[in-house]
Design a protein around this motif. Structure first.
Motif, short mmCIF file in Angstrom:
data_model
loop_
_atom_site.label_atom_id
_atom_site.label_comp_id
_atom_site.label_asym_id
_atom_site.label_seq_id
_atom_site.Cartn_x
_atom_site.Cartn_y
_atom_site.Cartn_z
N GLY A 50 -57.63 18.20 -8.69
CA GLY A 50 -56.41 18.00 -9.47
C GLY A 50 -56.12 16.53 -9.76
N THR A 51 -55.29 16.32 -10.76
CA THR A 51 -54.77 15.01 -11.10
C THR A 51 -53.29 15.04 -10.79
N TYR A 52 -52.81 14.00 -10.10
CA TYR A 52 -51.45 13.97 -9.59
C TYR A 52 -50.78 12.64 -9.90
N PHE A 53 -49.47 12.70 -10.11
CA PHE A 53 -48.63 11.52 -10.20
C PHE A 53 -47.91 11.36 -8.86
N PHE A 54 -47.85 10.12 -8.35
CA PHE A 54 -47.19 9.85 -7.07
C PHE A 54 -46.22 8.69 -7.20
N THR A 55 -45.14 8.78 -6.45
CA THR A 55 -44.26 7.65 -6.19
C THR A 55 -44.19 7.52 -4.67
N GLN B 34 -41.07 5.01 3.59
CA GLN B 34 -40.37 6.29 3.67
C GLN B 34 -41.37 7.33 4.15
N ARG B 35 -40.92 8.27 4.92
CA ARG B 35 -41.84 9.26 5.51
C ARG B 35 -42.59 10.08 4.47
N ARG B 36 -41.94 10.43 3.42
CA ARG B 36 -42.53 11.30 2.41
C ARG B 36 -42.88 10.51 1.15
N PHE B 37 -43.43 11.19 0.18
CA PHE B 37 -43.71 10.61 -1.13
C PHE B 37 -43.45 11.68 -2.17
N TRP B 38 -43.27 11.25 -3.39
CA TRP B 38 -43.07 12.18 -4.50
C TRP B 38 -44.42 12.48 -5.11
N GLU B 39 -44.67 13.74 -5.36
CA GLU B 39 -45.94 14.18 -5.97
C GLU B 39 -45.63 15.14 -7.11
N HIS B 40 -46.39 15.02 -8.18
CA HIS B 40 -46.29 15.93 -9.32
C HIS B 40 -47.71 16.24 -9.77
N THR B 41 -48.03 17.51 -9.87
CA THR B 41 -49.34 17.92 -10.36
C THR B 41 -49.35 17.84 -11.88
N ILE B 42 -50.31 17.12 -12.42
CA ILE B 42 -50.44 16.98 -13.87
C ILE B 42 -50.91 18.31 -14.44
N ARG B 43 -50.21 18.78 -15.45
CA ARG B 43 -50.47 20.12 -16.01
C ARG B 43 -51.44 20.13 -17.19
N ASP B 44 -51.34 19.10 -18.04
CA ASP B 44 -52.16 19.10 -19.25
C ASP B 44 -52.25 17.66 -19.76
N GLU B 45 -52.90 17.47 -20.90
CA GLU B 45 -53.11 16.13 -21.42
C GLU B 45 -51.80 15.43 -21.79
#
Length: 171
Positions: free
Chosen positions: A11-16, A107-118
């Protein structure tokens, strides 16, 4: 609280990823340590960096994992751990943190978002590169030194003047 993460092999993911102290500038003050931490983890657990920007107190990244791998959580744990272990111990610790042997940098956690499409991919890549202007750190995207934007310009993905000049930005 239980967080639900979306794990997709390849997968391709966006993180903060944020520092605990949002007024800190540790990430840019120790940029070489951060870079070495990422290099070390990337060598042992490969991933592709599609976009990356480091701001004083947080970073954004778009990463792609190998086809047979979905474990981004361990990669971030290792990057954060290596970064912290390389820093001098100067932060104040509570009794609980001392007992657990914890440092209070991230911070203990991070933000993650799975990239859905182009379209989603380019939205997040552009967001990563625009973020220094959003936070009034630069008037031009090209002026941010800790960004994959420069490599994207070299590869012809962006023009150096992408997003133009910021208006009414404090520097």
């Amino acid at each position: 609280m239980r967080y639900r993460r979306n794990y997709v092999a390849g997968g391709t993911y966006f993180f903060t990823v944020n520092l605990l102290n949002r007024n800190s500038a540790l990430l840019v003050e120790h940029i070489d340590v951060l870079r070495e931490s990422v290099r070390w983890v990337k060598h042992r657990q490969p991933f592709d960096i599609n976009a990356w920007v480091v701001l004083p107190d947080h970073l954004h990244a778009v990463l792609t994992l190998p086809d047979d791998d979905h474990d981004y959580s361990n990669r971030w744990r290792e990057i954060k751990k290596r970064f912290v272990k390389s820093l001098p111990k100067t932060e104040p610790l509570t009794g609980a943190h001392k007992r657990k042997g914890e440092r209070v940098i991230w911070q203990r956690r991070f933000w993650e978002h799975t990239i859905r499409d182009e379209r989603d991919y380019w939205h997040h890549v552009n967001y990563v590169h625009f973020n220094p202007m959003k936070h009034s750190l630069v008037n031009r995207i090209i002026d941010r030194p800790y960004s994959s934007f420069h490599k994207a310009v070299e590869r012809g993905i962006y023009q150096p003047s992408w997003c133009g000049e910021g208006l009414n930005l404090k520097l």
